[in-house]
Design a protein around this motif. Structure first.
Motif, mmCIF file in Angstrom:
data_model
loop_
_atom_site.group_PDB
_atom_site.id
_atom_site.type_symbol
_atom_site.label_atom_id
_atom_site.label_comp_id
_atom_site.label_asym_id
_atom_site.label_seq_id
_atom_site.Cartn_x
_atom_site.Cartn_y
_atom_site.Cartn_z
ATOM 1 N N PRO A 102 19.504 17.372 20.419
ATOM 2 C CA PRO A 102 19.548 16.173 19.580
ATOM 3 C C PRO A 102 19.840 14.912 20.395
ATOM 4 O O PRO A 102 20.578 14.956 21.381
ATOM 5 N N ALA A 103 19.255 13.802 19.970
ATOM 6 C CA ALA A 103 19.538 12.509 20.600
ATOM 7 C C ALA A 103 20.881 11.975 20.104
ATOM 8 O O ALA A 103 21.603 11.306 20.844
ATOM 9 N N SER A 104 21.218 12.297 18.848
ATOM 10 C CA SER A 104 22.511 11.866 18.303
ATOM 11 C C SER A 104 22.989 12.857 17.246
ATOM 12 O O SER A 104 22.182 13.462 16.534
ATOM 13 N N VAL A 105 24.302 13.009 17.193
ATOM 14 C CA VAL A 105 24.945 13.853 16.184
ATOM 15 C C VAL A 105 26.150 13.067 15.702
ATOM 16 O O VAL A 105 26.977 12.642 16.511
ATOM 17 N N GLN A 111 26.306 11.024 2.405
ATOM 18 C CA GLN A 111 25.622 12.246 1.979
ATOM 19 C C GLN A 111 26.536 13.020 1.041
ATOM 20 O O GLN A 111 27.402 13.761 1.487
ATOM 21 N N ASN A 112 26.330 12.837 -0.240
ATOM 22 C CA ASN A 112 27.170 13.526 -1.221
ATOM 23 C C ASN A 112 26.457 14.683 -1.897
ATOM 24 O O ASN A 112 27.069 15.432 -2.638
ATOM 25 N N THR A 113 25.166 14.830 -1.657
ATOM 26 C CA THR A 113 24.429 15.946 -2.248
ATOM 27 C C THR A 113 23.898 16.903 -1.184
ATOM 28 O O THR A 113 23.328 17.934 -1.517
ATOM 29 N N ARG A 114 24.074 16.564 0.089
ATOM 30 C CA ARG A 114 23.638 17.427 1.192
ATOM 31 C C ARG A 114 24.813 17.649 2.127
ATOM 32 O O ARG A 114 25.681 16.793 2.262
ATOM 33 N N TRP A 115 24.782 18.768 2.838
ATOM 34 C CA TRP A 115 25.813 19.037 3.839
ATOM 35 C C TRP A 115 25.435 18.420 5.178
ATOM 36 O O TRP A 115 26.285 18.069 5.973
ATOM 37 N N GLY A 116 24.149 18.311 5.416
ATOM 38 C CA GLY A 116 23.682 17.733 6.663
ATOM 39 C C GLY A 116 22.235 17.332 6.528
ATOM 40 O O GLY A 116 21.556 17.699 5.567
ATOM 41 N N SER A 117 21.760 16.560 7.504
ATOM 42 C CA SER A 117 20.351 16.190 7.515
ATOM 43 C C SER A 117 19.909 15.992 8.956
ATOM 44 O O SER A 117 20.728 15.782 9.850
ATOM 45 N N CYS A 118 18.601 16.076 9.154
ATOM 46 C CA CYS A 118 18.030 15.976 10.486
ATOM 47 C C CYS A 118 16.734 15.187 10.401
ATOM 48 O O CYS A 118 15.950 15.369 9.463
ATOM 49 N N THR A 119 16.516 14.305 11.349
ATOM 50 C CA THR A 119 15.247 13.600 11.477
ATOM 51 C C THR A 119 14.657 14.021 12.817
ATOM 52 O O THR A 119 15.023 13.481 13.871
ATOM 53 N N PRO A 120 13.772 15.053 12.787
ATOM 54 C CA PRO A 120 13.234 15.593 14.041
ATOM 55 C C PRO A 120 12.538 14.549 14.923
ATOM 56 O O PRO A 120 12.676 14.589 16.148
ATOM 57 N N GLU A 122 13.262 11.500 15.421
ATOM 58 C CA GLU A 122 14.264 10.708 16.145
ATOM 59 C C GLU A 122 15.253 11.590 16.916
ATOM 60 O O GLU A 122 16.007 11.100 17.755
ATOM 61 N N GLY A 123 15.295 12.869 16.558
ATOM 62 C CA GLY A 123 16.259 13.774 17.177
ATOM 63 C C GLY A 123 17.675 13.522 16.696
ATOM 64 O O GLY A 123 18.645 13.832 17.392
ATOM 65 N N SER A 124 17.813 12.982 15.478
ATOM 66 C CA SER A 124 19.143 12.655 14.968
ATOM 67 C C SER A 124 19.607 13.678 13.934
ATOM 68 O O SER A 124 18.831 14.143 13.107
ATOM 69 N N HIS A 145 22.108 24.864 11.547
ATOM 70 C CA HIS A 145 21.003 24.704 10.593
ATOM 71 C C HIS A 145 20.203 23.442 10.934
ATOM 72 O O HIS A 145 18.972 23.467 11.013
ATOM 73 N N GLU A 146 20.920 22.342 11.164
ATOM 74 C CA GLU A 146 20.241 21.087 11.484
ATOM 75 C C GLU A 146 19.610 21.140 12.872
ATOM 76 O O GLU A 146 18.529 20.586 13.086
ATOM 77 N N LEU A 147 20.248 21.798 13.829
ATOM 78 C CA LEU A 147 19.655 21.969 15.156
ATOM 79 C C LEU A 147 18.339 22.739 15.063
ATOM 80 O O LEU A 147 17.364 22.415 15.751
ATOM 81 N N ALA A 148 18.315 23.754 14.205
ATOM 82 C CA ALA A 148 17.095 24.545 14.025
ATOM 83 C C ALA A 148 15.956 23.682 13.489
ATOM 84 O O ALA A 148 14.788 23.910 13.816
#
Length: 194
Positions: A102-105, A111-120, A122-124, A145-148
């Protein structure tokens, strides 16, 4: 306050040692201990103190309970974004052969309805602040999960096969489902006088 030396004298001469992830767990039985169970970290080892009369099944259950409690206490110490990024790097190396970079973590509060998110593109990766204080294995699962998603965007069979190597996937998913279910329960009004 009890000294650690006093505790070790009261334990069984041959404590049980379990493997838990990367660190050992030592179970010490005490004939003086009647009902209470406690645990603490001793270097890279976790020591669990239990009553001598406990069965092996009870011992296994209590070891799991106490490991989860310690993990929750440790994860309450809020990880900064830098520590979260370092953790992502370790998880990628351990479970994804280092392919997810990832470029950033970072933690986010929107985010109140998701545990995490990823923008492939941007690598974020962004993790919900609601995860803070949850057991370490749950945070690791969401991060993994987000790394995957950096490797496979959707939730198809290829995506889930990447998470097969993480041993606590089902447990973490169950924990998160329980949190969501608890949030949906009706909130009872406080009793009078409280």
């Amino acid at each position: 306050m009890r000294r650690a030396a006093d505790t070790s004298r009261r334990t069984a001469p041959n404590p049980t040692v379990h493997a838990a992830g990367t660190s050992a767990v030592e179970v010490r039985r005490s004939s003086r201990r009647r009902r209470t169970v406690s645990a603490y970290r001793e270097g890279d080892r976790t020591v669990v103190l239990i009553p001598a009369r406990m069965s092996e099944a009870e011992e296994r259950r209590w070891v799991t309970v106490m490991l989860d409690k310690l993990a929750a206490q440790e994860s309450k110490r809020m990880l900064g974004d830098g520590e979260l990024a370092a953790r992502a790097g370790r998880l990628s190396a351990q479970y994804l052969d280092g392919r997810a970079r990832p470029a950033s973590v970072r933690w986010v509060t929107n985010q109140n309805t998701r545990w995490g998110s990823c923008t492939p593109a941007e690598g974020s990766i962004r993790l919900s602040h609601r995860l803070q204080g949850m057991p370490e294995y749950v945070i690791d699962y969401v991060l993994l999960h987000e790394l995957a998603h950096l490797l496979v965007p959707g939730h198809g069979p290829r995506f889930w096969s990447l998470l097969d190597s993480y041993p606590r996937t089902e447990r973490a998913r169950g924990y998160l489902e329980g949190v969501v279910a608890a949030d949906r329960l009706p909130h009872l009004p406080a009793a009078r006088g409280e």
